[in-house]
Motif scaffolding. Structure first.
Motif, PDB file in Angstrom:
ATOM      1  N   ASN A 104      -3.699  -1.102 101.345  1.00 54.62           N
ATOM      2  CA  ASN A 104      -2.682  -1.034 100.287  1.00 54.62           C
ATOM      3  C   ASN A 104      -1.783  -2.270 100.342  1.00 54.62           C
ATOM      4  O   ASN A 104      -1.153  -2.613  99.346  1.00 54.62           O
ATOM      5  CB  ASN A 104      -1.844   0.252 100.429  1.00 54.62           C
ATOM      6  CG  ASN A 104      -1.138   0.356 101.765  1.00 54.62           C
ATOM      7  OD1 ASN A 104      -1.686  -0.025 102.795  1.00 54.62           O
ATOM      8  ND2 ASN A 104       0.072   0.870 101.758  1.00 54.62           N
ATOM      9  N   LEU A 105      -1.771  -2.942 101.492  1.00 58.54           N
ATOM     10  CA  LEU A 105      -0.969  -4.165 101.632  1.00 58.54           C
ATOM     11  C   LEU A 105      -1.792  -5.422 101.320  1.00 58.54           C
ATOM     12  O   LEU A 105      -1.296  -6.540 101.444  1.00 58.54           O
ATOM     13  CB  LEU A 105      -0.402  -4.262 103.057  1.00 58.54           C
ATOM     14  CG  LEU A 105       0.394  -3.042 103.556  1.00 58.54           C
ATOM     15  CD1 LEU A 105       0.895  -3.274 104.981  1.00 58.54           C
ATOM     16  CD2 LEU A 105       1.568  -2.736 102.638  1.00 58.54           C
ATOM     17  N   GLY A 160      -3.341  -5.361  95.927  1.00 58.20           N
ATOM     18  CA  GLY A 160      -3.032  -3.966  96.211  1.00 58.20           C
ATOM     19  C   GLY A 160      -4.220  -3.105  96.592  1.00 58.20           C
ATOM     20  O   GLY A 160      -4.098  -1.884  96.636  1.00 58.20           O
ATOM     21  N   GLY A 172      -2.902   0.671  97.089  1.00 54.56           N
ATOM     22  CA  GLY A 172      -1.529   1.146  96.903  1.00 54.56           C
ATOM     23  C   GLY A 172      -1.041   0.997  95.474  1.00 54.56           C
ATOM     24  O   GLY A 172       0.159   0.911  95.240  1.00 54.56           O
TER      25      GLY A 172
END
Lengths: 335, 335
Positions: free
Chosen positions: B57-58, B62, B319
């Motif tokens: 997600n980082l 994304g 994310g």
């Protein structure tokens, strides 16, 4: 005691030096998490600068305070302590509770009556005793003194304890190391300011490296701003703030002594800027951070907007936040 | 074409091997972020096992889809491509748009009409063209074929492209490497299953290492479960799901061929379990993840509850999530 006398005392403490912070870093290596430095292209676009987020919201206990607490508890255990007591708005208390539990040492933590329920819960989960007293630093200290005298417990002060201040500095030392390893170079670091230990630790960790150190505090609790103006710590009137971790109404003397000449400046942030920074980091950097950490991010956004730095390190100090607050910040009908 | 014939074709592709994934890892090193593997003592307590969250997600864009898209776009650029087109429920499209923009290559992305607005916005911000068509894979493919023929653009299929599948496998290869560096050893990995590229890549990355590979898919879109039962990809009826990234109603043939013998099993997760996993990761691991990623976490919680693994790696795939959804999940009066 004059500031001059304090400064002499400080200089004589080998812990409270650049080298002392690096020794502390070696002492806790492997017992704290190596939290990542998070970059986000989207957040950088919003900021107009490169933000390097030291994600201590991912640290054990949910904040960077684990660092100083581990060092302080270990020293007391080695000296034969029968128990520890600390006052805190929350994160230092969680950290002391976890560090004490690790050594099977009894711990009593004194928090304000309006402490974040999440923080109180985490302390109790660690097996420590919680006492809640008033809303001011003075009220908490009165209860702490009683516990100290009646039970013979050792105090771990969140701002005056040398291990704590050096330990908090390791977060900035790690940040600089990680940025360098990634091929970067910081112009400035921004730290949230409650009692001042993060700021003081950062001043030690950045000494002699040409990196500006900025504090960030809520406009509702301008304790550093007032101290810098008065030439020493003063108790300020406080208004309510989202940043429950930054509620101490007075800077610690030791952090003040270490930081007052070294800091480049302090940003005072309105509640709306703190809330917006929390939301921006959640949406763009996908990290849940607490309002104290968001205060530092808001300071970094201000620094970037002023065009005073291209590469800005931010101590994202913690992630212990009420989910109801996050929900209200995300909801367009909310705060 | 029989499955046997496909398998022969697959085996002859050097990319689609353990070594191929590691070569892909070298090719993209330094151009994707080295995302952290996040541990949370609190989440482990809830799970009753050690969860190692590969926090993609980082990642840039994304999601982990950046990995395969970068490799695929680069190969097409080297071959003189005039533009690229891809269909996707969102994250593959964002990744292709960003990778194409990096090479100043035109890109058209075909998404369902009910794609997450956040994802559509990110694609447009990258400068690519978005076309929205129906809700099924077949409807998107019809539009994609038209773009391919009328403009002469090259397709980057999210499930059949060799670079994409090998690239997605690098996320699991990184995870294994990082767990080993931290002194750990995984019993199992859990991957979210949409079209199947993450699962297939993981099967390659874990080959011969005694690590169980589990898929996790919404009960509302049981495409892998149905394919394993039927002995090949079949189109399933879908119900609405929070996990917008896992809406493909059919597993890709290539992922199926690579994974069907190698997977240990597949978890089908109800919506409530997906929502709860998203909330748990946000509160305890302080990471904002999208429902597709939460589906894998929910699968890992199920695996842990069954007592079948002590150390479980989870591909936290992305994310990109609507803040309104997160707000409703955090609000006790919400979903």
């Amino acid at each position: 005691m004059s500031i001059g006398a304090n400064l002499v005392a400080v200089v004589e403490q080998p812990l409270l030096t650049y080298e002392g912070v690096h020794d502390a870093r070696d002492r806790i290596a492997g017992r704290v998490l190596q939290t990542p430095v998070v970059r986000s292209e989207e957040l950088d676009r919003v900021a107009g600068a490169r933000l390097w987020l030291k994600a201590e919201n991912l640290q054990r206990g949910g904040s960077f305070k684990m660092r100083g607490a581990l060092l302080a508890v270990e020293r007391l255990v080695a000296a034969g302590s029968r128990g520890v007591v600390a006052q805190s708005t929350g994160n230092h208390a969680i950290a002391v509770a976890l560090a004490a539990a690790q050594h099977r040492l009894p711990a009593v933590l004194v928090l304000p009556v309006d402490a974040a329920p999440t923080k109180v819960r985490r302390i109790r989960e660690a097996g420590a005793e919680v006492l809640q007293a008033g809303t001011t630093l003075a009220e908490r200290i009165a209860v702490l003194e009683e516990v100290r005298h009646t039970r013979g417990y050792d105090e771990i002060d969140p701002y005056q304890n040398l291990d704590v201040v050096a330990g908090q500095g390791t977060a900035t030392a790690d940040l600089l190391h990680q940025v360098e390893a990634a091929g970067g170079r910081l112009d400035a670091v921004v730290l949230p300011v409650g009692g001042g230990s993060a700021l003081a630790g950062a001043c030690l960790a950045t000494a002699g490296q040409g990196i500006d150190v900025h504090g960030a505090e809520p406009a509702a609790v301008p304790a550093l701003t007032a101290a810098l103006r008065a030439g020493g710590p003063v108790t300020v009137d406080v208004r309510p703030t989202l940043a429950d971790g930054l509620r101490p109404d007075r800077i610690g003397q030791l952090p003040y002594d270490l930081a007052h000449d070294a800091v480049a400046g302090v940003f005072t942030l309105e509640e709306s800027a703190i809330a917006e920074a929390l939301r921006l980091v959640l949406v763009h950097a996908r990290l849940l951070i607490e309002p104290a950490a968001a205060t530092a991010v808001a300071g970094a956004l201000r620094l970037a907007a002023e065009g005073r730095a291209r590469d800005i390190g931010v101590l994202v100090s913690g992630g212990n936040v009420e989910t109801s607050l996050v929900a209200s910040l995300l909801d367009p009908q909310g705060v």
